[in-house]
Structure formats: structure tokens, C-alpha cells
Design a protein around this motif. Structure first.
Motif, short mmCIF file in Angstrom:
data_model
loop_
_atom_site.label_atom_id
_atom_site.label_comp_id
_atom_site.label_asym_id
_atom_site.label_seq_id
_atom_site.Cartn_x
_atom_site.Cartn_y
_atom_site.Cartn_z
N SER A 162 0.89 -1.11 -0.02
CA SER A 162 -0.08 -0.17 -0.19
C SER A 162 0.95 1.29 -0.06
CB SER A 162 -1.13 0.05 1.25
OG SER A 162 -0.10 -0.24 2.41
N ARG A 213 -4.82 5.23 1.08
CA ARG A 213 -4.55 3.70 1.36
C ARG A 213 -5.88 2.71 1.53
NH1 ARG A 213 -0.04 6.43 3.18
NH2 ARG A 213 2.00 5.78 2.29
N SER A 214 -6.93 3.38 1.90
CA SER A 214 -8.03 2.69 2.19
C SER A 214 -8.39 1.90 1.01
CB SER A 214 -9.30 3.53 2.57
OG SER A 214 -9.62 4.96 2.01
N TYR A 259 -6.86 0.28 -1.10
CA TYR A 259 -6.23 -1.37 -1.08
C TYR A 259 -7.09 -1.87 -0.18
CZ TYR A 259 -1.88 1.04 -2.82
OH TYR A 259 -0.91 1.92 -3.53
N ASP A 287 -10.02 -2.75 -2.24
CA ASP A 287 -9.95 -3.61 -3.32
C ASP A 287 -9.44 -5.25 -2.69
OD1 ASP A 287 -9.14 -4.04 -6.36
OD2 ASP A 287 -7.34 -5.41 -5.29
N LEU A 332 -6.10 5.62 -8.02
CA LEU A 332 -6.42 4.17 -7.07
C LEU A 332 -7.64 4.83 -6.10
CD1 LEU A 332 -3.32 2.51 -5.96
CD2 LEU A 332 -4.72 2.02 -7.95
N PRO A 357 5.62 1.52 1.93
CA PRO A 357 4.30 0.85 1.97
C PRO A 357 3.86 1.11 3.57
CG PRO A 357 5.79 -0.81 2.13
CD PRO A 357 6.56 0.18 1.88
N GLY A 358 2.61 1.03 3.79
CA GLY A 358 1.98 1.14 4.87
C GLY A 358 1.48 2.47 5.18
N VAL A 366 -7.56 -0.20 -12.23
CA VAL A 366 -8.31 -0.90 -11.12
C VAL A 366 -9.70 -0.68 -11.65
CG1 VAL A 366 -8.63 -0.56 -8.78
CG2 VAL A 366 -6.24 0.00 -9.59
N PRO A 416 -3.92 -3.18 -7.36
CA PRO A 416 -3.49 -1.84 -7.00
C PRO A 416 -2.03 -1.76 -6.76
CG PRO A 416 -5.46 -2.48 -5.77
CD PRO A 416 -5.11 -3.41 -6.32
#
Lengths: 184, 173
Positions: free
Chosen positions: A27, A32-33, A35, A38, A129, B56-57, B150, B157
Motif C-alpha cells: 500500500s 490507502r483505504s 487497497y 480492493d 486508485l 508501504p503502509g 483498477v 493496486p
């Protein structure tokens, strides 16, 4: 009924672990929500659109980093407190290790600016996204009145930049009225 | 040792005033870690935010970098735990109580109330991402391509964002 559909979709702990670890490792960028939407709604069907939107709302109402809260909430929904611990851990550990590595390089002389172009590409992709996630969740508006509420929330929180608590204080009461009127 | 305690108190406290995401607490965090404790310089603070955007994160993992600077690896661990642990536990508690209410009609009503608002919040987040991250023709094309991949083609993603990073390296200098 006790055996409702959410129970039927309950994943195993290992499946939960894999799903959140993948989110934690991939992510990138903001929003990021998208991800979570999905992985958990579109691909696995563990959570419905409405349950997901509820999780998003509660995560934002409560204090703390949004998607940390979102993980704790969805983890609980799927597998109780163990699910929460697994979800938050899998979300944060990969990125935490990555940024620890970055920190070590940075404080040993790597200029942060070398990540600039990558960051720009990631930020642009993340915007796309996030837009895709919003489009997928559009059914959450529910009715014309719901669309009005969603639009009001968008304008106040986005372009006008009101603080979240004020936005909620203004938008939740009329949203309740709309939801109430729809139950017939 | 006192740095570790300070990290717990600072990031634990900040996490509980982070409503609607972490961005809102950045000014106060900067005052504390740059001016107050002097763990990092202003530039290092800005750079830690930038680096958190290419790892990430959650973006708030930037506190790991500040904790590392303040007190090494234990500092990094303590900073991350303090930022995510207590509020995560609170969210678990709320979710737990909430789910015990089951599928009563009132829950459908609450869900119906929250859904449109959450959709608006997500749209607003999307607006911010476009405002901050999509400032050129190339970036617009990347965003449009990511959206199409997407929403239309059901591409993961993760693949899309990696493609975005590669395009960024090639074209967004």
C-alpha cells in the motif's frame, strides 16, 4: 438470525494474515483505504460495501492513524481481537522495517531527494486508485438524499478543508434523517 | 532511557488527537520533535515525511524514523507502537461492542447514516490526493491510467502503483 452472511464469509486466521500482510507490503502512496477496498471487498468479498463504509466512518471518527484504525476495526469484524492484532501488525511491520532501512540510509548520507521522482509517480497513481475505490463504493450513497449528504461532506472536508469533527457534526444529523426516511 | 519515555508520551498523546488522519497533527509533531526535543532538524522532519510516502503502509510510520534518530532501533519500535497501539486498541474495543449489538434494525439505520458521509470523506481524501499529487500532464495521465486499470481492468493496486513509480522515475523528474 445468528448465522448471518458475515459469519459465513469469516476467513481463516491465515487467510486474514495473508490479506493484511499483502496490503502492508504494497500500500504505497496516499489514499490507502483503496487497497483495503480492493483486497477485502472486491477481491475476497469478506466485507460488503456498506460494512466497509461503516468501518471507514468509524476509523475517522475515532482518534489515531486512519488505516491503523481501519485495520483494527476490520480485523475485529473478521476474526475478533486476534484478527485486530494480526491486521494492525501485518499493516505496520513491513512498512516499519522499510522506513527503518530508509532511516539508516538517510542518516548515513542518502539524500531523500533521490526518492522524489518515485514519490511523484506513486502519488499520481495513488490518486487514481483512490478515485477507483470511490467509484466502486458509490452505492453507499443509497438514494438521492444520500448523494446530497455525500456531496456536502465532500465539499466541507475536501475543498473547504473543515476539521473532521465539525464536518461530522454538520453532516451526520441530516444523514440520519435521510436514512430514517428511507426505512419506510 | 528518558528519550524512550518521551517518545511514548509524545506519540501516544499525538495519536489521540489525530482526528481524521495523521496530517492534522504534523505541525504539532514538528514543534515537539524539532523545537522541543531536538531529535531531528526541520529538513530531516520534512524528509521523513517524504520517505514515508515511498514506503508501504501508513504514512504515520514516519514516526519510526524519528524514533530511530532519537533512540536507535528501540526508539523506532517504541515510536511505532505508541502511534498505532493505543488507538488501535480503542478501535478494537469500539468494534467489539458495536458488533455485539448484532443486526438490530437500529444498526441498519446507523449504517445507512454513516455510509453517505463516509463516501463523502473518501471523495474528499481523493480530492486532496489529486490536489497535492497530480500537478502535471504526465501525472494526470498516470492517475487516469491507474484509475482505468483498477476500476475497469481489475488490475491489482500493487501492480498499478509500482507502474506509477516506474513512470515517475522515467518521466517525473
Amino acid at each position: 438470525m445468528a448465522d448471518d452472511t458475515t459469519v459465513a464469509k469469516q476467513p481463516t486466521l491465515f487467510a486474514l494474515f495473508k490479506a493484511f500482510l499483502l496490503i502492508g507490503m504494497t500500500s504505497f502512496g496516499g489514499g490507502r483505504s483503496a487497497y483495503f477496498q480492493d483486497a477485502l471487498v472486491t477481491r475476497r468479498g469478506w466485507v460488503t460495501d456498506e460494512e466497509f463504509l461503516e468501518a471507514v466512518a468509524v476509523s475517522q471518527v475515532l482518534p489515531g492513524p486512519n488505516i491503523g484504525n481501519l485495520s483494527a476495526y476490520l480485523g475485529q469484524r473478521l476474526r475478533g481481537w486476534v484478527g485486530s492484532v494480526i491486521a494492525v501488525t501485518c499493516l505496520t511491520v513491513p512498512g516499519g522495517l522499510a522506513i527503518l532501512g530508509m532511516a539508516w540510509l538517510y542518516f548515513n548520507g542518502m539524500p531523500a531527494s533521490i526518492t522524489g521522482p518515485v514519490g511523484k509517480g506513486v502519488a499520481a497513481a495513488a490518486a487514481g486508485l483512490a478515485a477507483a475505490a470511490v467509484v466502486r463504493l458509490r452505492g453507499g450513497a443509497g438514494s438521492l438524499g444520500g448523494w446530497g449528504i455525500a456531496l456536502l461532506t465532500f465539499v466541507l472536508f475536501g475543498p473547504l478543508g473543515w476539521p473532521i469533527l465539525l464536518v461530522l457534526a454538520v453532516c451526520l444529523p441530516p444523514s440520519f434523517v435521510v436514512a430514517w426516511s428511507r426505512r419506510g | 532511557m528518558s528519550d524512550l519515555v518521551d517518545l511514548v508520551l509524545l506519540f501516544g498523546r499525538l495519536s489521540f488527537v489525530a482526528f481524521g488522519g495523521g496530517i492534522g497533527i504534523l505541525p504539532e509533531m514538528e514543534r515537539a520533535v524539532v523545537g522541543g526535543h531536538g531529535w531531528v532538524t526541520h529538513q530531516q522532519f520534512v524528509d521523513s515525511y517524504a520517505l514515508s510516502q515511498v514506503t508501504p503502509g501508513p504514512g504515520m510510520l514516519m514516526v519510526v524514523m524519528i524514533g530511530y534518530r532519537a533512540a536507535g532501533v528501540p526508539g523506532a519500535l517504541v515510536a511505532g507502537l505508541s502511534m498505532f497501539g493505543p488507538t488501535g486498541a480503542l478501535t478494537w474495543l469500539v468494534a467489539d461492542r458495536w458488533s455485539r449489538l448484532g443486526d438490530r434494525p437500529v444498526m441498519a439505520l446507523i449504517r445507512g447514516t454513516l455510509s453517505p458521509v463516509a463516501l463523502g470523506l473518501l471523495s474528499a481524501g481523493c480530492f486532496t490526493l489529486f490536489r497535492l499529487g497530480v500537478g502535471s500532464v504526465t501525472a494526470s495521465l498516470v492517475a487516469a491510467g491507474a484509475f482505468a486499470a483498477v476500476a475497469g481492468l481489475k488490475v491489482s493496486p500493487a501492480l498499478v502503483v509500482v507502474a506509477g513509480a516506474i513512470v515517475g522515475m522515467a518521466l517525473l523528474r
